[in-house]
Motif scaffolding. Structure first.
Motif, short mmCIF file in Angstrom:
data_model
loop_
_atom_site.label_atom_id
_atom_site.label_comp_id
_atom_site.label_asym_id
_atom_site.label_seq_id
_atom_site.Cartn_x
_atom_site.Cartn_y
_atom_site.Cartn_z
N ALA A 177 0.82 -1.21 0.00
CA ALA A 177 0.00 0.00 0.00
C ALA A 177 0.85 1.26 0.00
O ALA A 177 0.41 2.33 -0.42
CB ALA A 177 -0.93 -0.01 1.22
N LEU A 178 2.11 1.16 0.44
CA LEU A 178 3.01 2.32 0.48
C LEU A 178 3.56 2.67 -0.89
O LEU A 178 3.92 3.80 -1.15
CB LEU A 178 4.20 2.04 1.40
CG LEU A 178 3.95 1.84 2.88
CD1 LEU A 178 5.28 1.66 3.59
CD2 LEU A 178 3.22 3.04 3.44
N GLY A 179 3.67 1.69 -1.76
CA GLY A 179 4.30 1.89 -3.08
C GLY A 179 5.11 0.66 -3.44
O GLY A 179 4.94 -0.41 -2.86
N THR A 180 6.00 0.84 -4.41
CA THR A 180 6.81 -0.30 -4.87
C THR A 180 8.20 -0.25 -4.25
O THR A 180 8.90 0.76 -4.34
CB THR A 180 6.92 -0.28 -6.41
OG1 THR A 180 5.60 -0.35 -6.96
CG2 THR A 180 7.74 -1.46 -6.91
N ALA A 216 15.73 6.71 3.31
CA ALA A 216 15.73 6.98 4.75
C ALA A 216 16.43 5.87 5.51
O ALA A 216 17.18 6.12 6.46
CB ALA A 216 14.31 7.14 5.26
N ILE A 217 16.20 4.63 5.10
CA ILE A 217 16.80 3.50 5.82
C ILE A 217 18.28 3.35 5.46
O ILE A 217 19.14 3.28 6.33
CB ILE A 217 16.06 2.18 5.50
CG1 ILE A 217 14.61 2.26 5.97
CG2 ILE A 217 16.75 1.01 6.16
CD1 ILE A 217 13.75 1.11 5.50
N THR A 218 18.56 3.31 4.17
CA THR A 218 19.95 3.06 3.77
C THR A 218 20.85 4.26 4.05
O THR A 218 22.05 4.09 4.28
CB THR A 218 20.04 2.70 2.27
OG1 THR A 218 19.43 3.76 1.53
CG2 THR A 218 19.33 1.41 1.99
N GLY A 219 20.27 5.45 4.05
CA GLY A 219 21.08 6.64 4.32
C GLY A 219 21.61 6.68 5.73
O GLY A 219 22.58 7.37 6.03
N GLN A 220 21.00 5.91 6.61
CA GLN A 220 21.42 5.90 8.01
C GLN A 220 22.48 4.84 8.28
O GLN A 220 22.98 4.75 9.38
CB GLN A 220 20.21 5.64 8.91
CG GLN A 220 19.25 6.81 9.00
CD GLN A 220 19.86 7.99 9.72
OE1 GLN A 220 20.45 7.83 10.78
NE2 GLN A 220 19.74 9.18 9.15
N LEU A 221 22.75 4.00 7.32
CA LEU A 221 23.64 2.88 7.61
C LEU A 221 25.08 3.20 7.28
O LEU A 221 25.35 4.02 6.45
CB LEU A 221 23.18 1.65 6.83
CG LEU A 221 21.83 1.13 7.24
CD1 LEU A 221 21.41 0.00 6.32
CD2 LEU A 221 21.86 0.64 8.68
N GLY A 266 12.58 2.75 -3.26
CA GLY A 266 11.22 2.68 -2.76
C GLY A 266 10.95 3.80 -1.78
O GLY A 266 11.84 4.61 -1.49
N PRO A 267 9.74 3.87 -1.25
CA PRO A 267 9.34 4.98 -0.39
C PRO A 267 10.25 5.17 0.83
O PRO A 267 10.47 6.30 1.27
CB PRO A 267 7.92 4.59 0.05
CG PRO A 267 7.44 3.65 -0.99
CD PRO A 267 8.64 2.92 -1.48
#
Lengths: 50, 253
Positions: free
Chosen positions: B189-192, B248-253, B243-244
Motif C-alpha cells: 500500500a506504500l508503493g513499490t 531513509a533506511i539506507t542513508g542511516q547505515l 522505494g518509499p
C-alpha cells in the motif's frame, strides 16, 4: 468392486444413479483432502522455515 | 453336415479350478491397478488441480488486495536504526543515532492479501503474484505468504516471504535461476519497494536463523528445494535499494 457397490444400492434406477453420483462426489472430496495432506506433508509444504 | 469342432472355453481365472493362488493373484493385480490409479490421481491433483485452485484464487485475491490498498492506513513513524554490538554481536535496537521518518502501514490480518511480488527474470512472477499475510497451510494454498512477526516489505529489518515450488501455482518454481544482482519488486500500500538479490543459499527446513532480524531493510524469500521435494529450503536474500523508505533506511547505515 464397482459392480458390487452398484448392485447393493437401493431403489429404482434413477435413485441409484443419484446415489452413485453422491458417492462419487464424496469420494472425490475425500481424495482431494487426502492428496492435499500428502502433498503438503511430503512434496511441497510451502517453503516455510522452522 | 459338416462337423464343427467344439470350442473349448478356458475356465475363469477366479474359478474354483484354479484355487487359492489364482484368487490371490487376481487380488494382487487389482490392488496394483488401484494403487497405480491413486498415484496417477495424486500427480494430476498436485500439479494441475492445486495450480488451478491457486490461479483461480489469485483473481479474487487481487481484487481484495486492490480494495485493501485503497483503505490501508499509512502513518509516519520515527525510526532509529539499530546497531550491532561489536562485543556481543547482538542487535541493539534504537541505538543507531539520529531518528528518521519512515512511512509505515498497519500489519494486515492473517489471510489478508496485502502485496504483490514481481521478479522480471521469473516468467511466472513477471506480471506479479499476490502475497497474503501468514504462512499457515491455508494461507500458502494461495501460493505465497508473508511470515508474521517479521517486518512488512519496505520496512527496516528482515521481511520473510515463503512460497510453493511445485504445487498451488508454484510461484517460486524457477527460483534456481535467481542470481545475485537480480531485481525483486514488492508492491504494498506504500508503493513499490525494489530489492537487489545479494545471495542465494540452500539450508535445512529448521534453519530459522535465515529469518533473524538484521540492520538495514532486507527481503528473504524461502521455498522448497530441490523441486518436488521438501528436504531442503532454497533461500533468496535481497536488500532494499529503492522505494518509499529506501533512502531513509539506507542513508542511516
Amino acid at each position: 468392486m464397482i459392480r458390487r457397490v452398484w448392485s447393493v444400492l437401493p431403489g429404482p434406477l434413477l435413485l441409484r444413479v443419484a446415489e452413485a453420483a453422491v458417492l462419487v462426489a464424496v469420494g472425490l472430496v475425500a481424495l482431494h483432502f487426502f492428496y492435499s495432506w500428502l502433498g503438503t506433508t511430503f512434496l511441497d509444504p510451502g517453503g516455510t522455515i522452522g | 453336415m459338416q462337423n464343427v469342432p467344439a470350442v473349448e472355453t478356458a475356465p475363469r481365472l477366479d474359478s474354483a479350478e484354479f484355487g487359492l493362488a489364482a484368487r490371490l493373484a487376481r487380488a494382487v493385480g487389482w490392488t496394483l491397478i488401484w494403487l497405480g490409479m491413486l498415484t496417477l490421481g495424486f500427480v494430476v491433483h498436485q500439479v494441475w488441480v492445486t495450480t488451478w485452485l491457486a490461479e483461480r484464487n489469485q483473481t479474487d485475491l487481487d481484487q481484495q488486495r486492490v480494495a485493501y490498498f485503497d483503505n490501508a492506513e499509512i502513518n509516519e513513524v520515527e525510526y532509529v536504526p539499530p546497531v550491532i554490538d561489536p562485543e556481543t554481536g547482538q542487535i541493539v535496537v534504537g541505538a543507531g543515532g539520529a531518528a528518521v521518518t519512515l512511512l509505515s502501514e498497519a500489519a494486515p490480518p492473517l489471510g489478508q492479501p496485502f502485496a504483490v511480488i514481481r521478479i522480471p527474470k521469473i516468467e511466472r512472477l513477471r506480471n506479479g503474484w499476490t502475497v497474503v499475510e501468514g504462512v499457515r497451510l491455508v494461507d500458502l494454498r494461495t501460493g505465497a505468504g508473508h511470515m508474521p512477526n517479521t517486518p512488512l516489505p519496505g520496512q527496516p529489518g528482515n521481511a520473510v516471504i515463503s512460497g510453493h515450488r511445485t504445487t498451488y501455482g508454484a510461484p517460486f518454481h524457477e527460483f534456481d535461476l535467481i542470481v545475485p544482482g537480480d531485481t525483486i519488486e514488492v508492491e504494498t500500500a506504500l508503493g513499490t519497494h525494489v530489492y537487489t538479490v545479494r545471495e542465494t543459499l540452500v539450508v535445512k527446513p529448521t534453519d530459522v536463523w535465515v529469518t533473524n532480524p538484521k540492520p538495514g531493510a532486507w527481503l528473504t524469500l524461502t521455498t522448497c528445494n530441490p523441486k518436488f521435494s521438501a528436504r531442503e529450503r532454497l533461500v533468496v536474500v535481497a536488500e532494499l535499494v529503492d522505494g518509499p523508505n529506501a533512502s531513509a533506511i539506507t542513508g542511516q547505515l
